[in-house]
Design a protein around this motif. Sequence first.
Motif, mmCIF file in Angstrom:
data_model
loop_
_atom_site.group_PDB
_atom_site.id
_atom_site.type_symbol
_atom_site.label_atom_id
_atom_site.label_comp_id
_atom_site.label_asym_id
_atom_site.label_seq_id
_atom_site.Cartn_x
_atom_site.Cartn_y
_atom_site.Cartn_z
ATOM 1 N N ASP A 161 0.851 -1.193 0.000
ATOM 2 C CA ASP A 161 0.000 0.000 0.000
ATOM 3 C C ASP A 161 0.884 1.239 0.000
ATOM 4 O OD1 ASP A 161 -2.241 -1.595 0.156
ATOM 5 O OD2 ASP A 161 -2.436 -1.413 2.327
ATOM 6 N N ARG A 162 0.441 2.248 -0.699
ATOM 7 C CA ARG A 162 1.208 3.485 -0.716
ATOM 8 C C ARG A 162 0.285 4.677 -0.547
ATOM 9 N NH1 ARG A 162 1.146 6.842 -5.110
ATOM 10 N NH2 ARG A 162 0.539 6.080 -7.162
ATOM 11 N N ALA A 163 0.886 5.810 -0.226
ATOM 12 C CA ALA A 163 0.118 7.036 -0.059
ATOM 13 C C ALA A 163 -0.198 7.644 -1.410
ATOM 14 C CB ALA A 163 0.914 8.044 0.775
ATOM 15 N N GLN A 164 -1.185 8.495 -1.415
ATOM 16 C CA GLN A 164 -1.387 9.362 -2.563
ATOM 17 C C GLN A 164 -0.115 10.174 -2.759
ATOM 18 O OE1 GLN A 164 -4.169 9.767 -4.491
ATOM 19 N NE2 GLN A 164 -5.555 8.398 -3.390
ATOM 20 N N GLU A 165 0.031 10.770 -3.900
ATOM 21 C CA GLU A 165 1.210 11.593 -4.169
ATOM 22 C C GLU A 165 1.413 12.609 -3.046
ATOM 23 O OE1 GLU A 165 1.962 14.833 -7.583
ATOM 24 O OE2 GLU A 165 1.697 12.794 -8.334
ATOM 25 N N LEU A 166 2.635 12.652 -2.514
ATOM 26 C CA LEU A 166 2.932 13.574 -1.424
ATOM 27 C C LEU A 166 2.853 15.007 -1.925
ATOM 28 C CD1 LEU A 166 5.943 11.704 0.204
ATOM 29 C CD2 LEU A 166 3.544 11.674 0.912
ATOM 30 N N ASN A 167 2.270 15.860 -1.146
ATOM 31 C CA ASN A 167 1.980 17.229 -1.556
ATOM 32 C C ASN A 167 3.240 17.941 -2.068
ATOM 33 O OD1 ASN A 167 0.583 19.603 -1.953
ATOM 34 N ND2 ASN A 167 0.703 20.248 0.184
ATOM 35 N N GLY A 168 3.236 18.279 -3.343
ATOM 36 C CA GLY A 168 4.316 19.057 -3.937
ATOM 37 C C GLY A 168 5.531 18.273 -4.372
ATOM 38 N N LEU A 169 5.527 16.946 -4.229
ATOM 39 C CA LEU A 169 6.732 16.166 -4.524
ATOM 40 C C LEU A 169 6.641 15.327 -5.791
ATOM 41 C CD1 LEU A 169 7.927 15.038 -0.985
ATOM 42 C CD2 LEU A 169 8.594 17.029 -2.335
ATOM 43 N N GLY A 170 5.493 15.256 -6.426
ATOM 44 C CA GLY A 170 5.403 14.549 -7.694
ATOM 45 C C GLY A 170 5.352 13.034 -7.544
ATOM 46 N N PRO A 171 5.275 12.316 -8.677
ATOM 47 C CA PRO A 171 5.057 10.859 -8.656
ATOM 48 C C PRO A 171 6.309 10.023 -8.459
ATOM 49 C CG PRO A 171 5.110 11.637 -10.918
ATOM 50 C CD PRO A 171 5.250 12.864 -10.043
ATOM 51 N N ASP A 172 7.481 10.643 -8.372
ATOM 52 C CA ASP A 172 8.716 9.871 -8.287
ATOM 53 C C ASP A 172 9.255 9.718 -6.873
ATOM 54 O OD1 ASP A 172 8.636 9.527 -11.015
ATOM 55 O OD2 ASP A 172 10.014 11.174 -11.454
ATOM 56 N N ILE A 173 8.528 10.250 -5.889
ATOM 57 C CA ILE A 173 8.867 10.038 -4.476
ATOM 58 C C ILE A 173 7.582 9.586 -3.777
ATOM 59 C CG2 ILE A 173 9.725 11.056 -2.341
ATOM 60 C CD1 ILE A 173 11.251 13.093 -3.936
#
Length: 270
Positions: A161-173
């Motif tokens: 399971d992973r989080a939604q895209e972290l605010n302001g960090l894009g899809p690569d982190i």
Amino acid sequence: MKIHHLHCGSLCPAMGRIFKSYFLPETVCHCFLVETGTKLVLVDTGIGREDMRDPSRLGLMAPLLGLQKNDGANSAFEQVKALGYSPEDVTDIIVTHMDVDHAGGIPDFKWANVHVHERELEAARARNTLVTKQRYSALHVLKDSKWEPFRTGAEQWHGFDRAQELNGLGPDILAISLPGHTVGHSGVAIKQGDGWLLHAGDSYYNRREIIAGDRPPLALEFMKAVVHTDLATTKKTQSRLTELSKNPSVRMVCSHDPTELRAFTSSNGR
């Protein structure tokens, strides 16, 4: 993205001193400094400057971790400067969890956005059990920090399971759920070329724990039983990491294994 591998605090845990033949006598605090092109992102902060200068701030955790008083030269703050950046260039911090040896440097970067699992932040703020009063410090959970709590959901990363895209960090982190050590323990996966580098936090302490067929020292198993919030869940997480370690597109490190840190720093981390 370029990743610098930092050693933010030398520790000589009590278990290491007692069981030198069976446990790591010295451990590291392995943190990342990630250059994204537009941002500088810290993954974990290690021991903070003020905690290095005055270990008594950490109460019982200081002697348990074997933290010795020093001038803070190997703090994340000072290592960022040594790499030629201003600490103010750090825009974001992602903490795998809020234990004092992972979140201690948050006060050194008060201007940065701090991404942490919402359950972990709640537990660190509440400190409502004997264990959480020791493992979390109120000195690290500042009201004026720019908290960016996240939650993991149905989206997946290699079966985790992973989080939604972290605010302001894009899809690569990405923040990855690696439960067991604490209530909101998370890994951080960073895209590198065609693969990924996973910072697994304290999901394991020594790479032997996730090598199929290897048997970790009994002293290490005892420590896990004492420190981990949910040992059964930790073992399930480690089993899944063992399977993931066979995937050639994913490299992983934990927070405290010095052999892993040396392997990355000797190869410039890439």
